[in-house]
Scaffold this active site. Sequence first.
Site, PDB file in Angstrom:
ATOM      1  N   HIS A 175       0.912  -1.070   0.110  1.00 16.62           N
ATOM      2  CA  HIS A 175      -0.040   0.032  -0.063  1.00 16.62           C
ATOM      3  C   HIS A 175       0.743   1.221   0.100  1.00 16.62           C
ATOM      4  O   HIS A 175       0.282   2.341  -0.396  1.00 16.62           O
ATOM      5  CB  HIS A 175      -1.032   0.126   1.210  1.00 16.62           C
ATOM      6  CG  HIS A 175      -0.398   0.230   2.739  1.00 16.62           C
ATOM      7  ND1 HIS A 175      -0.056  -0.819   3.308  1.00 16.62           N
ATOM      8  CD2 HIS A 175      -0.141   1.386   3.300  1.00 16.62           C
ATOM      9  CE1 HIS A 175       0.501  -0.230   4.659  1.00 16.62           C
ATOM     10  NE2 HIS A 175       0.629   1.240   4.327  1.00 16.62           N
ATOM     11  N   ASP A 184       0.211  -7.541   1.663  1.00 16.76           N
ATOM     12  CA  ASP A 184       0.739  -6.261   1.894  1.00 16.76           C
ATOM     13  C   ASP A 184       2.196  -6.057   1.756  1.00 16.76           C
ATOM     14  O   ASP A 184       2.893  -5.347   2.380  1.00 16.76           O
ATOM     15  CB  ASP A 184       0.265  -5.404   3.121  1.00 16.76           C
ATOM     16  CG  ASP A 184      -0.086  -3.875   2.950  1.00 16.76           C
ATOM     17  OD1 ASP A 184       0.192  -3.596   1.799  1.00 16.76           O
ATOM     18  OD2 ASP A 184       0.024  -3.575   3.974  1.00 16.76           O
ATOM     19  N   SER A 231       4.671   2.839   7.712  1.00 12.54           N
ATOM     20  CA  SER A 231       4.622   1.533   7.145  1.00 12.54           C
ATOM     21  C   SER A 231       5.834   1.136   6.224  1.00 12.54           C
ATOM     22  O   SER A 231       6.031   1.981   5.637  1.00 12.54           O
ATOM     23  CB  SER A 231       3.252   1.723   6.194  1.00 12.54           C
ATOM     24  OG  SER A 231       2.038   1.507   6.713  1.00 12.54           O
TER      25      SER A 231
END
Length: 371
Positions: free
Chosen positions: A107, A137, A214
């Site tokens: 993402h 992911d 992230s």
Amino acid sequence: MSQNSVVKKSVTYLSLIFMGAAGSLLGTQLLPNRPELIPPSVAQLPAQVPSGNINFIANAVDRTGAAVVRIDAARATRPRQPGARIVRGTGSGFIIKPDGLILTNAHVTGGADTVNVTLKDGRKFTGRVLGRDELTDVAVVRIQANDLPTVTVGNSDNLRPGEWAIAIGNPLGLDNTVTAGIISATGRSSSDVGVPDKRVGFIQTDAAINPGNSGGPLLNQQGQVVGMNTAIIGGAQGLGFAIPINRAQQIAEQLVAKGRIDRAYLGVQMATLNDEIRETLAQESNGDVTISASQGVVVLGVERNSPAAAAGIRPGDVIQQINGQQVKTADQVQQAVENSQIGVNIPLEVSRNGRNIQLSVRAGEFPASAS
């Protein structure tokens, strides 16, 4: 896969904030000015430190920090069309090979084919996205460089709750930020975390993680990477989640080799059986579906032209066994399918209207549109 009314009524998803959000950092929440809501500092964490080394966090960061990068992705919302809007996102990543191989979240890269990568020493590169896997992911990026600093990879299978955890990343644009806490739990299922479409058993940590973290590394006390920081639950404190590094590496190796992940697929919507789902199914079917099984995994829907449809699986069936092993949760079924191979028959035992039925499903290839 689309959610039917049963899913909507029966499953309450947690509000999940994925870091590296585009543009406005969608979902970012600033901490109120209330001391009781501020995460504990390192000074408030357990006093015992490894081998009496009070600087172990700083030493771990010294060994790893140079290999943590900032990733800026930009993509057009309507590529090659007039009036296209550019969406930008920022996240983190870490170098695993000295020739420029970087791990990050799928993402974080969004739909971009290239991203901008900034090293801690200020050098900037254009990175090519070698592949991304939405279901775990995980994404792999390569930059053209040599003799780069790299992280040391640990073994996430050996993690225990209570161990130290150190996060490095670029939260909210604040580059090279370090936070520390502990491993709060391991093996959190995707449904536990609130992302039932993912196929990961997450590490839970209370080390502060925010938008922009992230794709950054989660370290153990030796400075080894044991996870990739991925998500937090909106409105909660001390609830961060990371992909185990063993799983991330497994996916990365396939992405580098093929640019994609080949995984088995049945084509069912399912949920762990409970009283609420039992009652909802009975109401939605006007009594046509009755479930006598006390536990198992109930099939809520079957995709058209899927392997499950070809095998005769029906909504209301309760999966009792897969590959000869008893299953009680949807995550167990999902993991069993994940471990299977495309084209291989998977034996199932289902409970249907009070009778146990043996079925065999020939696993298909996961369709791109379903990811």
